[in-house]
Design a protein around this motif. Structure first.
Motif, PDB file in Angstrom:
ATOM      1  N   UNK A  36      29.937  20.870 -12.397  1.00 45.77           N
ATOM      2  CA  UNK A  36      28.744  20.204 -11.355  1.00 45.77           C
ATOM      3  C   UNK A  36      27.412  20.303 -11.876  1.00 45.77           C
ATOM      4  N   UNK A  42      19.543  25.758  -5.026  1.00 43.50           N
ATOM      5  CA  UNK A  42      20.576  24.877  -4.261  1.00 43.50           C
ATOM      6  C   UNK A  42      21.727  25.371  -4.751  1.00 43.50           C
ATOM      7  N   UNK A  43      22.476  24.513  -4.045  1.00 41.35           N
ATOM      8  CA  UNK A  43      24.304  25.093  -4.096  1.00 41.35           C
ATOM      9  C   UNK A  43      25.297  23.657  -5.330  1.00 41.35           C
ATOM     10  N   UNK A  44      26.180  24.278  -5.813  1.00 45.61           N
ATOM     11  CA  UNK A  44      26.131  22.976  -6.734  1.00 45.61           C
ATOM     12  C   UNK A  44      26.455  21.850  -6.496  1.00 45.61           C
TER      13      UNK A  44
ATOM     14  N   UNK B  36      31.139  32.944  -3.067  1.00 48.75           N
ATOM     15  CA  UNK B  36      30.687  32.966  -4.644  1.00 48.75           C
ATOM     16  C   UNK B  36      29.643  33.925  -4.239  1.00 48.75           C
ATOM     17  N   UNK B  38      26.070  34.784  -7.345  1.00 47.12           N
ATOM     18  CA  UNK B  38      25.021  34.541  -8.007  1.00 47.12           C
ATOM     19  C   UNK B  38      24.083  34.714  -8.063  1.00 47.12           C
ATOM     20  N   UNK B  44      28.652  31.513 -11.263  1.00 42.74           N
ATOM     21  CA  UNK B  44      28.921  31.908 -10.006  1.00 42.74           C
ATOM     22  C   UNK B  44      30.551  32.950 -10.225  1.00 42.74           C
ATOM     23  N   UNK B  91      22.083  35.698  -4.605  1.00 42.90           N
ATOM     24  CA  UNK B  91      22.308  34.234  -4.288  1.00 42.90           C
ATOM     25  C   UNK B  91      23.645  33.966  -4.038  1.00 42.90           C
ATOM     26  N   UNK B  93      26.313  31.431  -2.605  1.00 43.06           N
ATOM     27  CA  UNK B  93      26.936  30.533  -1.200  1.00 43.06           C
ATOM     28  C   UNK B  93      28.391  30.139  -1.225  1.00 43.06           C
ATOM     29  N   UNK B 105      35.807  21.305  -4.756  1.00 36.23           N
ATOM     30  CA  UNK B 105      35.761  21.946  -3.626  1.00 36.23           C
ATOM     31  C   UNK B 105      34.287  21.539  -4.293  1.00 36.23           C
ATOM     32  N   UNK B 106      33.338  21.690  -2.821  1.00 32.63           N
ATOM     33  CA  UNK B 106      31.962  21.339  -2.111  1.00 32.63           C
ATOM     34  C   UNK B 106      31.649  22.336  -1.559  1.00 32.63           C
ATOM     35  N   UNK B 107      30.463  22.213  -1.919  1.00 31.44           N
ATOM     36  CA  UNK B 107      30.034  24.033  -1.850  1.00 31.44           C
ATOM     37  C   UNK B 107      28.051  23.442  -0.751  1.00 31.44           C
ATOM     38  N   UNK B 108      28.142  24.531  -0.116  1.00 27.41           N
ATOM     39  CA  UNK B 108      26.690  24.636   0.714  1.00 27.41           C
ATOM     40  C   UNK B 108      25.923  24.527   0.115  1.00 27.41           C
ATOM     41  N   UNK B 109      24.405  24.941   0.657  1.00 23.91           N
ATOM     42  CA  UNK B 109      23.124  25.067  -0.123  1.00 23.91           C
ATOM     43  C   UNK B 109      22.696  26.326  -0.824  1.00 23.91           C
ATOM     44  N   UNK B 110      23.660  27.444  -0.395  1.00 18.98           N
ATOM     45  CA  UNK B 110      22.937  28.871  -0.689  1.00 18.98           C
ATOM     46  C   UNK B 110      22.674  29.628   0.922  1.00 18.98           C
TER      47      UNK B 110
END
Lengths: 113, 116
Positions: A36, A42-44, B36, B38, B44, B91, B93, B105-110
């Protein structure tokens, strides 16, 4: 518990050079290894991944290699550009077929002009 | 890949209040989402697994009564930080698992939470 070690913690390269980040994992059942890229605030973002049935995967300037025997995998970025500057995280799934990911500690990559 | 949206992107709250963070899977029905945490310049850390229609599974050391997770639909999971304190500033996420094998796995912008 199972963990993932990542090196180096910081990496500075000149634009156009290559960058290599290495990770080792402890769970022999792990079979999925994503990388990642995370920009500040920002998010990963998933940039590339590899599964245990292959040893190498390439996507344009980015490649990942996997050595299951040694339990390590590496990210290779060629022809680095300033926009490659970010924090990169490796990860591995826990328990093989599981979908929980354990992340490495991250590498701050800085590409200098 | 899956498109994940978090809201709000940042929030400041007073100590002792509660804050709700939303995680939406915009183009994919997610039976499982992950939350998660961070801290600055750190990795994370998985807090909990959010399961649609059932209770969340928390990682060791995470207080389930402090971090309430609700996954009421296939596209929405919420994390509520109750009685927030400055040490909860972090943070947060979320991610969804996508792909044929369910491992991508795809993440949001947090969400940047600051407790003052």
């Amino acid at each position: 518990g199972e963990n993932v070690e990542q090196h180096p913690s910081t990496l500075s390269v000149q634009e156009g050079d290559s960058a290599v980040i290495k990770c080792t994992y402890s769970d022999s059942a792990s079979n999925y290894f994503p990388w990642y890229k995370q920009e500040l605030g920002k998010g990963p973002q998933l940039i590339i991944d590899i599964r245990s049935n292959v040893g190498e995967k390439k996507d344009q300037r980015i490649a990942v290699t996997l050595n299951k025997t040694a339990k390590h995998f590496s990210l290779h970025i060629t022809e680095t550009q300033p926009e490659d500057s970010a924090v990169y995280f490796c990860a591995a799934n826990i328990g093989g077929g599981g979908n929980k990911l354990t992340f490495g500690t991250g590498t701050q990559l800085k590409v200098e002009l | 890949g899956a498109v994940v949206s978090q809201h709000p992107s940042r929030v400041i709250c007073k100590s002792g209040t509660s804050v709700k963070i939303e995680c939406r899977s915009l183009d994919f029905q997610a039976t499982t989402m992950f939350w998660y945490r961070q801290f600055p310049k750190q990795s994370l850390m998985l807090m909990a697994t959010s399961n649609e229609g059932s209770k969340a599974t928390y990682e060791q050391g995470v207080e389930k009564d402090k971090f309430l997770i609700n996954h009421a639909s296939l596209t929405l999971s919420t994390l509520t930080v109750t009685s927030a304190h400055p040490e909860d500033s972090s943070f947060y996420i979320c991610s969804v698992m996508w792909g044929g094998s369910g491992t991508e796995a795809f993440f949001g912008q947090g969400t940047r939470l600051t407790v003052v």
